[in-house]
Motif scaffolding. Structure first.
Motif, PDB file in Angstrom:
ATOM      1  N   PHE A  81       0.840  -1.201   0.000  1.00 50.86           N
ATOM      2  CA  PHE A  81       0.000   0.000   0.000  1.00 50.86           C
ATOM      3  C   PHE A  81       0.876   1.252   0.000  1.00 50.86           C
TER       4      PHE A  81
ATOM      5  N   LEU B 281      -5.593   0.269  -2.507  1.00 53.02           N
ATOM      6  CA  LEU B 281      -6.543  -0.199  -1.486  1.00 53.02           C
ATOM      7  C   LEU B 281      -7.044  -1.624  -1.710  1.00 53.02           C
TER       8      LEU B 281
ATOM      9  N   LEU C 179      -4.323  -3.905  -0.695  1.00 56.26           N
ATOM     10  CA  LEU C 179      -4.147  -3.956   0.761  1.00 56.26           C
ATOM     11  C   LEU C 179      -5.163  -4.916   1.377  1.00 56.26           C
TER      12      LEU C 179
ATOM     13  N   SER D 100      -3.921  -8.801   2.456  1.00 59.55           N
ATOM     14  CA  SER D 100      -3.938  -9.030   3.904  1.00 59.55           C
ATOM     15  C   SER D 100      -4.951 -10.124   4.254  1.00 59.55           C
TER      16      SER D 100
ATOM     17  N   SER E 299      -5.371 -14.971   6.445  1.00 65.04           N
ATOM     18  CA  SER E 299      -6.243 -15.747   7.319  1.00 65.04           C
ATOM     19  C   SER E 299      -6.370 -17.170   6.811  1.00 65.04           C
TER      20      SER E 299
ATOM     21  N   LEU F 180     -15.165  -7.477  -0.260  1.00 67.78           N
ATOM     22  CA  LEU F 180     -14.729  -6.559   0.786  1.00 67.78           C
ATOM     23  C   LEU F 180     -13.767  -5.521   0.223  1.00 67.78           C
TER      24      LEU F 180
ATOM     25  N   MET G 258     -14.526  -1.640   0.518  1.00 62.36           N
ATOM     26  CA  MET G 258     -13.651  -0.763   1.298  1.00 62.36           C
ATOM     27  C   MET G 258     -13.052   0.331   0.415  1.00 62.36           C
TER      28      MET G 258
ATOM     29  N   ILE H 294      -3.225  -7.832  15.252  1.00 61.03           N
ATOM     30  CA  ILE H 294      -3.872  -8.544  14.139  1.00 61.03           C
ATOM     31  C   ILE H 294      -3.072  -9.796  13.786  1.00 61.03           C
TER      32      ILE H 294
ATOM     33  N   GLN I 100     -11.980 -12.604   9.763  1.00 64.96           N
ATOM     34  CA  GLN I 100     -11.198 -12.555   8.518  1.00 64.96           C
ATOM     35  C   GLN I 100     -11.674 -11.457   7.575  1.00 64.96           C
ATOM     36  N   LEU I 101     -12.869 -10.925   7.823  1.00 63.34           N
ATOM     37  CA  LEU I 101     -13.323  -9.776   7.033  1.00 63.34           C
ATOM     38  C   LEU I 101     -13.130  -8.467   7.792  1.00 63.34           C
TER      39      LEU I 101
ATOM     40  N   TYR J 191     -10.387  -7.694   9.914  1.00 63.57           N
ATOM     41  CA  TYR J 191      -9.044  -7.131  10.053  1.00 63.57           C
ATOM     42  C   TYR J 191      -8.531  -6.437   8.789  1.00 63.57           C
ATOM     43  N   PRO J 192      -8.873  -6.936   7.566  1.00 60.45           N
ATOM     44  CA  PRO J 192      -8.417  -6.154   6.408  1.00 60.45           C
ATOM     45  C   PRO J 192      -9.002  -4.737   6.417  1.00 60.45           C
ATOM     46  N   ALA J 193     -10.245  -4.616   6.879  1.00 65.16           N
ATOM     47  CA  ALA J 193     -10.855  -3.289   6.965  1.00 65.16           C
ATOM     48  C   ALA J 193     -10.128  -2.423   7.996  1.00 65.16           C
TER      49      ALA J 193
ATOM     50  N   LEU K  55      -7.043  -2.636   8.748  1.00 65.72           N
ATOM     51  CA  LEU K  55      -5.767  -2.229   8.133  1.00 65.72           C
ATOM     52  C   LEU K  55      -5.953  -1.013   7.232  1.00 65.72           C
ATOM     53  N   VAL K  56      -7.071  -0.972   6.504  1.00 66.62           N
ATOM     54  CA  VAL K  56      -7.330   0.177   5.640  1.00 66.62           C
ATOM     55  C   VAL K  56      -7.389   1.459   6.472  1.00 66.62           C
ATOM     56  N   PHE K  57      -8.128   1.392   7.587  1.00 65.32           N
ATOM     57  CA  PHE K  57      -8.236   2.580   8.442  1.00 65.32           C
ATOM     58  C   PHE K  57      -6.877   2.967   9.019  1.00 65.32           C
TER      59      PHE K  57
ATOM     60  N   ALA L 178      -3.877   2.371   7.734  1.00 61.12           N
ATOM     61  CA  ALA L 178      -2.970   2.878   6.706  1.00 61.12           C
ATOM     62  C   ALA L 178      -3.338   4.316   6.320  1.00 61.12           C
ATOM     63  N   ILE L 179      -4.615   4.538   6.044  1.00 68.17           N
ATOM     64  CA  ILE L 179      -5.009   5.888   5.640  1.00 68.17           C
ATOM     65  C   ILE L 179      -4.904   6.858   6.813  1.00 68.17           C
TER      66      ILE L 179
END
Lengths: 153, 500
Positions: free
Chosen positions: A89, A102, A105, A109, A113, A124, A128, B219, B389-390, B392-394, B396-398, B400-401
């Motif tokens: 990223f 994005l 990323l 990631s 899992s 997702l 996102m 995470i 599993q859905l 933690y990627p979200a 990570l987005v928060f 990073a930004i």
């Protein structure tokens, strides 16, 4: 003893403390100690670094005498993919743009899992990306482009 | 009655439409975070900090504190319904709360938790209003030596109260203190430990450390053993506590509130310690001690009251002394500093609207929580089913930004990844990150006050023990260390943390 070192939590922690402490002391020597009356920039870090190194030695010694728990398996795959996705990223956000950085990323990631499934992860990623681009870039004005310089953005 | 005037001032601030909205937003976010396991308040507040920079300071702080105490509520919901404490201070609530849920008393347990928390929130708001002014007054008399000793005492407390090895906790504090020194030395203008990287000249932003260690490190750790969660007690039967129940929970709630308020004020204290201590105390004094662990309603009321009280009173040292007692308070200090406000004894006289507004908003926020949580419990329970599993990627987005937007710097994102690795390794080695973050925040202040104290005493170290207040604080610090090293206490301490 060698085997114990390879896996012992306390020995590793002690070693890390020792190395960080010594590094702080050694690098700090360039900065000028000063006196306790007028502390130089090296004074405080040297004190802290020495203390940390001593704590490190104690931790290691205690681990050798009393023994300590084994570290256990590292989550190599999760670690590599989670950290890798963040690095990816960072590398792509400005030049390639958010529409590339994005989704990568999220998807990369998510692969970390053991319960990873491609379809939900892809959905997702799309969700996102749309959400972030609307909220952060449009709404909050974070200075990142949706399409980066590489693609003429 | 000065206290009433102050609270009235606070109420008028907190009751403005904007601030009510941010308070509501904060407690909703906080509850959601508390419900979602694997997402703690520290990482979340770090993540949301950049979004609050544009807000007025009062609104920003009201929202952030709403997240903090809201998380205690959310944590208890999951603890009771699925035996999964969403937040570390709810660990003990799970012991009896979940057993009650299994017996079909989920509704009663949830109501008890909410009511006990609300009671505690109300009382601790008053405690804050009563104790903060005299403490700030005392702190105004402090010289550099006193400040130095106070910080040492705070750091020692964070070590003593950390679980696991004392030696490693001390190491982590020192590690954090050293990290805090990275950047330009204010006295000489010399860059220290920056490795000639220009982005490091201003030091490392604490948000990066918090997100890396508490967000990303956690995470990776959670990916070690994943299992899909299932909602065990999906049916929440509405069982309002009856008269007998109210009788049973009254005394434990009051005891939990008092204990929690006291422990929250201590440096190093806070919600988690408070809930553990209150549970142990109840087990000792309760007449039906045998019921504990089998669904005793007192075992829900006491820790829930205590963690909420502790969460709120931990604002006292943060606001009046500028000294954080836990990582969340360290982030709050960061938030204030970014807003251009230096937390410390002067804040009450210089920023009375901010100070009393935050305190009053806590009571309002607690009221929101009771009103929101009981009817919406089904909705929160659904949130538990969001698979990790859905999630933690979200997250990570928060992260990073969020980290990027701190300074609009990509370098900070790389740095965060680095701290993620450091955090994971430290977690693997049972080195607790909380004392490290405290050390990191306090490091520069500690050096500055030590410098000033020694300058005034012409380099004479005895200044720290010849000034009485400073001497007492150092004595308390040393005594605390000695006490935990005593074998008898040590075993007790291990036992106390065992339930974690």
């Amino acid at each position: 003893m060698k085997l114990a070192f390879r896996s012992s939590k306390d020995l590793w922690s002690g070693l890390i403390f020792l190395v960080v402490g010594l590094a702080a002391v050694i690098i700090g020597q360039d900065y000028g100690m000063g006196t306790s009356n007028r502390m130089g920039p090296a004074y405080f870090p040297t004190v802290l670094g020495s203390l940390l190194a001593v704590i490190g030695l104690f931790t290691m010694a205690r681990a050798l005498v009393i023994g300590s728990e084994a570290v256990g398996q590292l989550a190599w795959k999760g670690m590599a993919l989670v950290l890798g996705s963040v690095l990816l990223f960072a590398a792509l956000a400005q030049n390639a743009g958010l529409l590339v950085a994005l989704p990568l990323l999220v998807f990369v990631s998510a692969m970390g899992s053991s319960l990873f499934k491609p379809l939900p992860a892809a959905l997702l990623a799309i969700g996102m990306t749309v959400f972030s681009s609307l909220i952060f870039v449009r709404g909050l004005g974070v200075p990142l482009r949706n399409i980066g310089a590489w693609f003429g953005g | 009655m000065e206290i009433l005037d102050n609270l009235a001032l606070g109420m008028s601030t907190a009751m403005s439409f904007t601030n009510l909205a941010y308070c509501l937003l904060g407690v909703i976010l906080g509850t959601a975070i508390g419900v979602l396991p694997g997402l703690g308040p520290t990482a979340t507040i770090a993540m949301l900090l950049p979004a609050t920079f544009g807000l007025p300071p009062v609104s920003a702080l009201i929202m952030l504190s709403g997240i903090y105490y809201g998380a205690q509520y959310g944590g208890s919901t999951t603890a009771i319904l699925v035996n999964l404490p969403g937040e570390s201070s709810s660990v003990v609530t799970a012991l009896d709360g979940y057993k009650m849920a299994l017996k079909g008393q989920a509704g009663k347990a949830l109501a008890t938790a909410a009511l006990a928390s609300f009671f505690a929130g109300t009382v601790s708001t008053v405690v804050l209003a009563l104790f903060a002014p005299p403490l700030a007054e005392l702190a105004l008399k402090f010289g550099p030596a006193e400040y130095f000793s106070l910080m040492v005492m705070g750091l020692v407390a964070s070590v003593v109260l950390a679980h696991g090895s004392l030696l490693k906790a001390v190491g982590m504090v020192l590690f954090g203190l050293l990290l805090g020194l990275v950047g330009t030395d204010v006295n000489s203008g010399l860059p220290r430990y920056t490795f000639d990287i220009p982005e490091m000249a201003d030091g490392i932003n604490f948000v990066i450390v918090a997100m890396g260690v508490f967000g990303i490190g956690e995470i990776i750790r959670n990916l070690e053993n994943e299992s899909s969660r299932s909602l065990v007690a999906s049916k929440v039967t509405g069982l309002w506590p009856n008269k007998q129940d109210f009788k049973d929970i009254a005394a434990p709630t009051v005891r939990g509130t008092l204990l929690g308020s006291a422990l929250g004020i201590l440096p190093g204290g806070g919600a988690m310690l408070a809930s553990f201590a209150a549970y142990s105390l109840e087990k000792k004094v309760s007449k039906n001690a045998k019921q504990f662990g089998n669904g005793a309603i007192e075992g829900v009321a006491a820790p829930e009251a205590a963690n909420n009280a502790g969460a709120q009173t931990s604002f006292i040292p943060m606001l009046t002394l500028g000294i954080p007692s836990n990582p969340v308070m360290a982030l709050m200090i960061g938030a204030l500093i970014i807003q251009g406000i230096q937390p410390g004894p002067a804040i009450m006289t210089e920023q009375p609207v901010l100070f009393w507004g935050i305190i009053a908003s806590m009571w309002i926020g607690n009221f929101f929580l009771v009103v929101l949580n009981l009817p919406l419990v089904g909705l929160w329970a659904k949130l538990i089913t969001v698979p990790y599993q859905l999630l933690y990627p979200a997250i990570l987005v928060f992260c990073a930004i969020g980290v990027f937007s701190l300074n609009n710097s990509i370098f900070d994102v790389y740095l965060m990844a680095g701290f993620g690795l450091v955090g994971y390794i430290l977690l693997k080695l049972d080195c607790e990150p909380a004392p490290m973050l405290l050390g990191f925040i306090i490091g520069p202040m500690l050096e500055e006050y030590m410098r000033r104290a020694l300058l005034l005493s012409r380099g004479d170290y005895t200044v720290f023990v010849t000034r009485p207040i400073s001497a007492v604080m150092l004595f308390v610090a040393v005594a605390a260390l000695v006490v935990v090293l005593l074998p008898a206490v040590r075993n007790k301490r291990d036992e106390a943390f065992q339930e974690d």
